[in-house]
Design a protein around this motif. Sequence first.
Motif, short mmCIF file in Angstrom:
data_model
loop_
_atom_site.label_atom_id
_atom_site.label_comp_id
_atom_site.label_asym_id
_atom_site.label_seq_id
_atom_site.Cartn_x
_atom_site.Cartn_y
_atom_site.Cartn_z
N ASP A 30 0.82 -1.21 0.00
CA ASP A 30 0.00 0.00 0.00
C ASP A 30 0.86 1.27 0.00
O ASP A 30 1.52 1.59 0.98
N HIS B 45 -0.66 4.08 2.68
CA HIS B 45 -0.96 3.73 4.06
C HIS B 45 -0.87 4.98 4.94
O HIS B 45 0.08 5.76 4.82
N SER C 112 2.19 9.26 2.47
CA SER C 112 0.87 8.77 2.04
C SER C 112 -0.02 9.87 1.49
O SER C 112 -0.91 9.60 0.68
N ILE D 220 4.78 -1.71 3.10
CA ILE D 220 4.60 -1.08 4.41
C ILE D 220 5.46 -1.76 5.47
O ILE D 220 5.95 -2.87 5.28
N ASP E 225 -2.73 -3.50 11.72
CA ASP E 225 -3.94 -3.55 10.89
C ASP E 225 -4.63 -4.90 11.02
O ASP E 225 -5.87 -4.98 11.04
N ARG F 25 -7.43 1.54 -0.48
CA ARG F 25 -7.42 2.77 0.31
C ARG F 25 -7.60 4.00 -0.58
O ARG F 25 -8.27 4.96 -0.22
#
Length: 448
Positions: A52, A55, A61, A96, A104, A208
Amino acid sequence: MTTPHAPHILLINPWIHDFAAYDFWAKPLGLMTLGGILRDHGAKVSYLDCLDRFHPSAPESSSPSARCGRGPYRKTTIAKPPGLADIPRTYSRYGIDPDWFVRDLKALPPVDLVLVTSLMTYWYPGVRETIALVKSALHDVPVVLGGVYATLCSKHARQTSGADRLVTGPGENEILSMVSELTGWSPEPHFDPNGLDSFPRPVLDLERRLVHAPVLTSLGCPFRCAYCASHRLQPRMKRRSPASVVEEMVYWHTNHGARDFAFYDDALLVDADRHAIPLLEKIIAAGMDIRLHTPNALHIREITEPLAHLMFRAGFHTIRLGLETTAFDRRGSMDKKVTEAEFLRAVRHLQSAGFRADQVGAYLLAGLPGQRAAGVEESIAVVKRAGVTPVIAHYTPIPHTPMWADAVAASRYDLEADPIFTNNAIFPCQSEAFSWEVLTRLKNLARL
């Protein structure tokens, strides 16, 4: 563990461990398609992406740097795998931080089943790390591994990955029966594994940030190139209707703001009169302000002048051609996809339609068994003279392909002992040790 009620199923896209990795419109579409099937049948589906780029714990991000869905992964230097200590390159985990992933995981509601995907065979250390952390956090929850590595290196994956179960080949054929066996939940199937139009939308909404949407209009490929495992991964050619494809594109564009779409087909333009042309006509008629990309190579001989103009009007922004080599008189043992005249004609059609040189790239394989750097350099020169961009694609030896035996014979590594040695970043089929000088020279030559 049995859950006769609808289960909570977690989908995971694992880390990449490699010398280099970059996000070129990459999403685990197969995994997310299975997630769509499960959710459509009533299961609760969650998704964690170890790659990701957005994140919330990452300082970058909120950066607007994502361009058309491409960008660098976060990376952390890690130890090189055994046997690759001689490679003078930094080895990294891409994605990540592990503690973000564990946090998570633990924040999720109770999970009944975990599905993990896999891509490049030599990325299995990232798969193994992902599964180990899942098991340490979720304890007795069964973990199922599918995807390319699980299919092409199934024996190695069973011995090494840590997964409780492997799915080899197309997962849609057994997803519901497998989930029933592992959780006790048995929904009545209401889709046809052989009818792509019956598939629900993939769970891209669980991303996301949906900076681009992958599109798959067909599965399989009619060609059997010596270096490619497409036929092993998808034995049958299947197609969606153009109306179904465009309906999905309109949905992601209208409801989620997706402007960039990447075609994942292995044979998008084959039989264009009955597939690509009506598809592009419907995309144009839909009137969307979008950009289309083809990270998977297009078959060159299918590009006619009318098709090139349709592609331009439909919004193609990045085109990749499956050229592989310009040694046309010696390519018979590799593939029979294109002649020199067909390549030059296709380029003229694309240029006439309005495409710039930096929008059209021709893939050129480097590191083939017995290939000399001079041959790649000549191919680069031919492509540049034609007026398009050479794109170096490092050859990856793939088990079960016709070229595998030649790759094993040419390699300075024992390719059959461990998939880690098939890493294309180390040029495994060259008899000489990895050379930064050769790699840098090819990169510099390929620049426009």
